[in-house]
Design a protein around this motif. Sequence first.
Motif, PDB file in Angstrom:
ATOM      1  N   ALA A  66       0.824  -1.212   0.000  1.00 50.00           N
ATOM      2  CA  ALA A  66       0.000   0.000   0.000  1.00 50.00           C
ATOM      3  C   ALA A  66       0.859   1.263   0.000  1.00 50.00           C
ATOM      4  O   ALA A  66       0.649   2.175  -0.818  1.00 50.00           O
ATOM      5  N   LYS A  67       1.829   1.327   0.895  1.00 44.16           N
ATOM      6  CA  LYS A  67       2.650   2.538   1.010  1.00 44.16           C
ATOM      7  C   LYS A  67       3.597   2.706  -0.174  1.00 44.16           C
ATOM      8  O   LYS A  67       3.794   3.820  -0.669  1.00 44.16           O
ATOM      9  N   TRP A  68       4.188   1.606  -0.637  1.00 42.84           N
ATOM     10  CA  TRP A  68       5.123   1.702  -1.760  1.00 42.84           C
ATOM     11  C   TRP A  68       4.391   2.114  -3.029  1.00 42.84           C
ATOM     12  O   TRP A  68       4.885   2.939  -3.800  1.00 42.84           O
ATOM     13  N   ASN A  69       3.209   1.551  -3.253  1.00 42.92           N
ATOM     14  CA  ASN A  69       2.435   1.916  -4.444  1.00 42.92           C
ATOM     15  C   ASN A  69       2.012   3.382  -4.403  1.00 42.92           C
ATOM     16  O   ASN A  69       2.033   4.064  -5.434  1.00 42.92           O
ATOM     17  N   ALA A  70       1.644   3.876  -3.226  1.00 44.96           N
ATOM     18  CA  ALA A  70       1.276   5.288  -3.099  1.00 44.96           C
ATOM     19  C   ALA A  70       2.474   6.177  -3.419  1.00 44.96           C
ATOM     20  O   ALA A  70       2.347   7.188  -4.121  1.00 44.96           O
ATOM     21  N   PHE A  71       3.652   5.806  -2.913  1.00 42.66           N
ATOM     22  CA  PHE A  71       4.865   6.568  -3.205  1.00 42.66           C
ATOM     23  C   PHE A  71       5.208   6.499  -4.689  1.00 42.66           C
ATOM     24  O   PHE A  71       5.477   7.530  -5.322  1.00 42.66           O
ATOM     25  N   ALA A  72       5.212   5.292  -5.254  1.00 41.28           N
ATOM     26  CA  ALA A  72       5.651   5.098  -6.637  1.00 41.28           C
ATOM     27  C   ALA A  72       4.771   5.828  -7.642  1.00 41.28           C
ATOM     28  O   ALA A  72       5.238   6.195  -8.724  1.00 41.28           O
ATOM     29  N   THR A  73       3.521   6.062  -7.290  1.00 47.10           N
ATOM     30  CA  THR A  73       2.598   6.743  -8.209  1.00 47.10           C
ATOM     31  C   THR A  73       2.375   8.212  -7.853  1.00 47.10           C
ATOM     32  O   THR A  73       1.596   8.886  -8.519  1.00 47.10           O
ATOM     33  N   ASP A  74       3.067   8.696  -6.830  1.00 45.68           N
ATOM     34  CA  ASP A  74       2.951  10.098  -6.434  1.00 45.68           C
ATOM     35  C   ASP A  74       3.491  10.973  -7.571  1.00 45.68           C
ATOM     36  O   ASP A  74       4.636  10.812  -7.988  1.00 45.68           O
ATOM     37  N   PRO A  75       2.694  11.892  -8.094  1.00 40.66           N
ATOM     38  CA  PRO A  75       3.159  12.749  -9.194  1.00 40.66           C
ATOM     39  C   PRO A  75       4.428  13.539  -8.857  1.00 40.66           C
ATOM     40  O   PRO A  75       5.256  13.787  -9.745  1.00 40.66           O
TER      41      PRO A  75
END
Length: 108
Positions: A66-75
């Motif tokens: 959850a956290k890594w995906n949120a970071f990786a897709t952060d504009p």
Amino acid sequence: MIYELRVYHCAAGRLPALHQRFSHVTLPLWHKHGIEQAGFFTTVVGPSNQTLTYLLKWESLAEREAKWNAFATDPEWTAARAASEADGVIVERIDNSFLEPTAYSALR
């Protein structure tokens, strides 16, 4: 607790650019997304001195996802990563492992 071991193998001469990106961009974004690091290391003796090794701490693989995906897709991250690679690729390869501490480990 689960630890994620990541080893970044840099393109020749690009380790300083990776240090710059982590200290000025990546770490503040990790803080924003609740990603906790356990340590960063450079290689003094080993196959290459163009590597950066670090550990991340996770309560579970689900938390990591959850956290890594949120970071990786952060504009903000995608823009900063692209800008940091305007002069060429920084990381040629990443080795990634998930580790579970033993009962006698100092890290738990």
